[in-house]
Design a protein around this motif. Sequence first.
Motif, PDB file in Angstrom:
ATOM      1  N   MET A 287       7.955 -39.588  25.541  1.00  0.00           N
ATOM      2  CA  MET A 287       8.762 -38.793  26.552  1.00  0.00           C
ATOM      3  C   MET A 287       9.953 -39.191  26.865  1.00  0.00           C
ATOM      4  SD  MET A 287       6.189 -36.783  27.257  1.00  0.00           S
ATOM      5  CE  MET A 287       7.396 -35.701  28.375  1.00  0.00           C
ATOM      6  N   ASP A 288      10.667 -40.423  26.870  1.00  0.00           N
ATOM      7  CA  ASP A 288      11.741 -40.841  26.696  1.00  0.00           C
ATOM      8  C   ASP A 288      12.837 -40.107  25.343  1.00  0.00           C
ATOM      9  OD1 ASP A 288      11.464 -42.317  29.039  1.00  0.00           O
ATOM     10  OD2 ASP A 288      11.579 -44.445  27.931  1.00  0.00           O
ATOM     11  N   CYS A 290      11.742 -37.187  24.073  1.00  0.00           N
ATOM     12  CA  CYS A 290      11.993 -35.656  24.635  1.00  0.00           C
ATOM     13  C   CYS A 290      12.833 -35.483  25.444  1.00  0.00           C
ATOM     14  CB  CYS A 290      10.677 -35.373  25.062  1.00  0.00           C
ATOM     15  SG  CYS A 290       9.217 -35.331  23.884  1.00  0.00           S
ATOM     16  N   ARG A 291      13.050 -36.448  26.518  1.00  0.00           N
ATOM     17  CA  ARG A 291      14.249 -36.138  27.360  1.00  0.00           C
ATOM     18  C   ARG A 291      15.458 -36.012  26.837  1.00  0.00           C
ATOM     19  NH1 ARG A 291       9.948 -38.594  30.610  1.00  0.00           N
ATOM     20  NH2 ARG A 291       9.618 -37.289  32.327  1.00  0.00           N
ATOM     21  N   TYR A 293      16.240 -35.186  23.587  1.00  0.00           N
ATOM     22  CA  TYR A 293      16.549 -34.361  22.548  1.00  0.00           C
ATOM     23  C   TYR A 293      17.670 -33.545  22.591  1.00  0.00           C
ATOM     24  CZ  TYR A 293      14.973 -31.259  18.815  1.00  0.00           C
ATOM     25  OH  TYR A 293      14.626 -30.551  17.630  1.00  0.00           O
ATOM     26  N   LEU A 296      18.505 -29.867  24.426  1.00  0.00           N
ATOM     27  CA  LEU A 296      17.219 -29.400  25.245  1.00  0.00           C
ATOM     28  C   LEU A 296      17.723 -28.851  26.695  1.00  0.00           C
ATOM     29  CD1 LEU A 296      14.413 -29.908  25.900  1.00  0.00           C
ATOM     30  CD2 LEU A 296      14.775 -32.143  27.192  1.00  0.00           C
ATOM     31  N   ARG A 301      13.658 -24.925  25.227  1.00  0.00           N
ATOM     32  CA  ARG A 301      12.512 -25.821  25.970  1.00  0.00           C
ATOM     33  C   ARG A 301      11.618 -26.554  24.709  1.00  0.00           C
ATOM     34  NH1 ARG A 301       9.208 -21.561  29.393  1.00  0.00           N
ATOM     35  NH2 ARG A 301       9.742 -20.581  27.546  1.00  0.00           N
ATOM     36  N   GLY A 328      10.534 -33.230  34.964  1.00  0.00           N
ATOM     37  CA  GLY A 328      12.100 -32.997  34.574  1.00  0.00           C
ATOM     38  C   GLY A 328      12.411 -32.680  33.154  1.00  0.00           C
ATOM     39  N   VAL A 329      11.452 -32.102  32.405  1.00  0.00           N
ATOM     40  CA  VAL A 329      11.536 -31.964  31.030  1.00  0.00           C
ATOM     41  C   VAL A 329      11.293 -30.323  31.000  1.00  0.00           C
ATOM     42  CG1 VAL A 329      10.691 -31.947  28.569  1.00  0.00           C
ATOM     43  CG2 VAL A 329      10.488 -34.160  30.097  1.00  0.00           C
TER      44      VAL A 329
END
Length: 411
Positions: A287-288, A290-291, A293, A296, A301, A328-329
């Motif tokens: 997830m870190d 992804c945040r 990326y 974004l 998305r 938050g993503v």
Amino acid sequence: MSATDVITPSRLKPMPVSQPVELSPKPSLIGLTREEMGAALKEKGVADKQIKMRVAQLWNWIYVRGVSDFDAMANVSKDMREMLKTHFTIARPEIVEEQVSNDGTRKWLLRYPPRGAGRPVEVETVYIPEEGRGTLCISSQVGCSLTCSFCHTGTQRLVRNLTAEEILSQLLLARDRLGDFPDREAPQGTIMPAEGRKVSNIVMMGMGEPLYNFDSVKTALLIASDGDGLSLSKRRITLSTSGVVPEIYRTGEEIGVMLAISLHAVRDDLRDMLVPINKKYPLKELMDACRAYPGLSNARRITFEYVMLKGVNDSLEDAKGLIQLLKGVPAKINLIPFNPWPGTNYQCSDWEHIEKFADFINSAGYASPIRTPRGRDILAACGQLKSESERMRKTERLAFEAMMIANHGED
């Protein structure tokens, strides 16, 4: 195909395939960058002052006109065509089998020539026609090393990575077969979008983990999105990963396509079982990544893929955990009804249960479409691909078809 369609063996529609092709040792020009193509031509005696012009000609013929024979290159001199035929190829892979689902989904089993001291290998590619678009699901490896427990492809051992040529040739062949190049016609009765390109979107969601073959995938996707060639928008190219964290940032920075994450669980202990790469890159690290990326936003998305497994990951607590995990993503959650395959111990969540799961996520502000199963009757749906080198025995196929009929209505 709706959840209530009955699948019967009579709906399988094998199509005529190409004759076996001679396995050529000649290198292909497909999949080379412009610089690599220029260097290859120079090595064969093309003058420096002609390189740029010749590369532009070849690029147009290969990626705009879609030719697979040098003799079709009308504005290239005969001597140049003879040189190209002697030293290079732009041939497509052999079609071992082409199947068409009752819903119009098409699956090709493709065979590639041996590389070095290796042997011929086979992969599957799937075309999914939809209202307003056509999506091609492309493979990046022969087999897979990730052994995700719910995935048929994961039961086939990894043989090797595909080259950039082999990845791109899946797109070229599909456009050939669908009449998506100039002066081409699709086979009669082919289901396709009414307007626009037949292949408007591509997804790296076929056999293999794309980020374990980063360099070849990068080269292929940059050529696919090149404005002077195949010219697919990067917004219409999606790369799906099971969570190879170190390469996720590079994907956004160096390729710039849309990202999809094969998530399937919101707890490390469960994801360790379903998606074993989680043991190496647990959820927090994923997830870190992804945040972080690149690019974004709400307009770009990340798609999170979540296969619905009955009694495994489909509870209300799982839905709540999913909301917390993605907080938050900018995200969309694709809920995927589990697609059965021979030997699996998993079952698909009941349809009403999937709808309740989706409603809960929607009420939290996330788009959560339920992906309509496509091509199940020809084992072309998500998680069902497995190449002919590992093909089911006839008895296994018949047992699978009987299981699908017996389970009608359960998913």
